[in-house]
Design an enzyme around this catalytic site. Structure first.
Site, short mmCIF file in Angstrom:
data_model
loop_
_atom_site.label_atom_id
_atom_site.label_comp_id
_atom_site.label_asym_id
_atom_site.label_seq_id
_atom_site.Cartn_x
_atom_site.Cartn_y
_atom_site.Cartn_z
N TRP A 97 -87.62 61.12 129.58
CA TRP A 97 -86.46 61.52 128.74
C TRP A 97 -85.39 60.45 128.75
O TRP A 97 -84.77 60.17 127.73
CB TRP A 97 -85.92 62.87 129.20
CG TRP A 97 -86.89 63.99 129.05
CD1 TRP A 97 -87.38 64.80 130.02
CD2 TRP A 97 -87.53 64.42 127.82
NE1 TRP A 97 -88.27 65.71 129.49
CE2 TRP A 97 -88.39 65.50 128.16
CE3 TRP A 97 -87.47 64.00 126.49
CZ2 TRP A 97 -89.16 66.16 127.21
CZ3 TRP A 97 -88.24 64.65 125.54
CH2 TRP A 97 -89.08 65.72 125.90
N LYS A 118 -84.46 75.24 128.79
CA LYS A 118 -85.01 75.11 130.13
C LYS A 118 -84.42 76.17 131.04
O LYS A 118 -85.16 76.86 131.74
CB LYS A 118 -84.72 73.71 130.71
CG LYS A 118 -85.13 72.56 129.80
CD LYS A 118 -86.64 72.40 129.68
CE LYS A 118 -87.10 71.59 128.47
NZ LYS A 118 -86.73 70.20 128.45
N ASP A 131 -77.68 63.90 130.83
CA ASP A 131 -78.57 64.93 130.28
C ASP A 131 -78.90 65.89 131.42
O ASP A 131 -79.59 65.52 132.37
CB ASP A 131 -79.84 64.25 129.75
CG ASP A 131 -80.92 65.23 129.29
OD1 ASP A 131 -80.73 66.45 129.41
OD2 ASP A 131 -81.97 64.75 128.80
C1 LIG Z 1 -86.91 69.09 127.55
C2 LIG Z 1 -85.99 67.97 127.78
C3 LIG Z 1 -85.52 67.16 126.73
C4 LIG Z 1 -85.97 67.33 125.31
O1 LIG Z 1 -85.51 68.52 124.77
P1 LIG Z 1 -85.75 68.90 123.24
O2 LIG Z 1 -84.80 70.04 123.08
O3 LIG Z 1 -87.18 69.26 123.09
O4 LIG Z 1 -85.38 67.73 122.41
C5 LIG Z 1 -84.63 66.16 127.05
N1 LIG Z 1 -84.21 65.96 128.30
C6 LIG Z 1 -84.65 66.71 129.32
C7 LIG Z 1 -84.16 66.43 130.71
C8 LIG Z 1 -85.55 67.74 129.10
O5 LIG Z 1 -85.99 68.48 130.13
#
Ligand SMILES: *Cc1c(COP(=O)(O)O)cnc(C)c1O
Length: 360
Positions: A101, A195, A171
């Site tokens: 990511w 998540k 993030d």
């Molecule tokens: C799942 C995830 C993403 C991507 O998320 P989307 O909503 O599918 O774009 C980005 N960063 C992290 C840390 C993730 O776990």
């Protein structure tokens, strides 16, 4: 009805209480005679839903008044572009590469300016967090970017990097609301909610007010400007209305559970059950350096791919689902987000012990 123990990395388990409440309100929300999905986002009832969601989130995280809370769409991945488009005022940013990511965010940022990879743990399949105490931070960097909890690899920054005075952008998709954080340490914190908070389709961005300006990358689409969303209370256009409503319910559930301090204690207790077992097991072993382990995502292997597959199959049949590791790393991964009850982890460990006894 048979609920399983769902160890999915995302979309993931939600509190049963929240799902039941939402089910009860499906046809008639609070005497309006309609469900939230059917409701104008400009209605009084909906305004109250989004206002309460924001207020509860501010309360839970202790978000200072000089930070905006934005409810956006496009997934966490859309932020990989929005962040450089909006925050690279000098056209430079430093990225710490701790997994897929972070790498995707870094690759995307290169389209809008100079993105430097100042640290990486790619050399050992991202199984650790690099030492970030004295990085070669660029003098004119607009921000330093991290992925705080690496969903795929199961690592977590337990200590934030030394950004040498530069803004930190993080993030937190897979550790959102899993423990308290000090928002003032960040220029921006954001995450997709699927998540640990709610349904896919909502991204929450918490951004320091002074960073939200019209000084953006030339040609940035209106919808990709933080300012347009901030100026319109996340309702420049139709927001992901139902998703925000469920997030709001989860915020209330978290407050009822005792807030983020209590969640941290709960999550540490849960993760310890699994890590202690992995550390003592003759069959299974964790893949992450001990001090960098995530409380949310726990990858493990047997060391034998066929046995891994056999385990995943047997676990699924026993009601422990979505334990297969990410397609790029193999093995297993148990995601044990806020809504995973402690019994789920205890029963999984009991099942792993039985499997171990019959396979060693
Ligand atoms: C799942 C995830 C993403 C991507 O998320 P989307 O909503 O599918 O774009 C980005 N960063 C992290 C840390 C993730 O776990």
């Amino acid at each position: 009805m048979a609920r399983v123990y769902n160890f999915s990395a995302g979309p993931a388990v939600l509190p049963e209480e929240v799902l039941m409440e939402a089910a009860a309100e499906m046809l008639d929300y609070n005497g309006t005679g309609m469900g939230v999905m059917e409701m104008s986002h400009r209605s009084k009832a909906y305004q109250q839903i989004i206002d309460e969601a924001e207020a509860d989130l501010r309360d839970l995280m202790g978000i200072p008044d000089n930070y905006k809370v934005l409810f956006l769409q496009g997934g966490a991945s859309q932020q990989f572009a929005m962040i450089p488009m909006n925050l690279m005022k000098n056209g430079v940013a430093d990225y710490i590469i701790t997994g897929q990511w972070a790498k995707k965010a870094y690759e995307e940022a290169k389209k809008y300016g100079t993105a430097n990879a100042v640290a990486s743990s790619a050399d050992k399949t991202f199984s650790y967090i690099p030492d970030c105490s004295d990085l070669p931070i660029s003098e004119n960097a607009d921000y330093v970017y991290i992925c705080e909890n690496n969903t795929i690899y199961g690592t977590k920054f337990h200590k934030l990097p030394n950004t040498k005075g530069k803004l930190l952008v993080s993030d937190v998709s897979s550790c959102f609301l899993s423990e308290p954080i000090d928002v003032t340490k960040y220029g921006m914190v954001y995450g997709g909610v699927q998540k640990n908070i709610g349904p896919a389709g909502v991204v929450i961005a918490i951004i320091r007010e002074d960073l939200i300006t019209d000084d953006v990358f030339p040609g940035t689409p209106t919808m990709l400007k933080y300012k347009i969303h901030a100026d319109n209370g996340s309702m420049y256009n139709t927001p992901p209305a139902y998703g925000i409503y469920i997030c709001g319910k989860v915020f209330k559930w978290l407050k009822k559970m005792g807030g983020l301090e209590a969640m941290k204690v709960h999550n540490e207790k849960k993760a310890k059950i699994l890590y202690d077992f992995l550390d003592s097991s003759k069959l299974f072993k964790g893949t992450v350096r001990a001090e960098d382990r995530s409380l949310m995502n726990v990858p493990f292997v047997t060391g034998n791919e066929e046995l891994d597959a056999e385990f995943v199959k047997a676990a699924t049949a026993a009601g422990f689902v979505n334990l297969k590791g990410h397609r790029t790393v193999g093995g297993m991964r148990a995601s044990i987000y806020n809504a995973m009850p402690i019994e789920g982890v205890e029963k999984l460990v009991a099942f792993m012990k039985d499997f171990e006894a019959s396979h060693t």
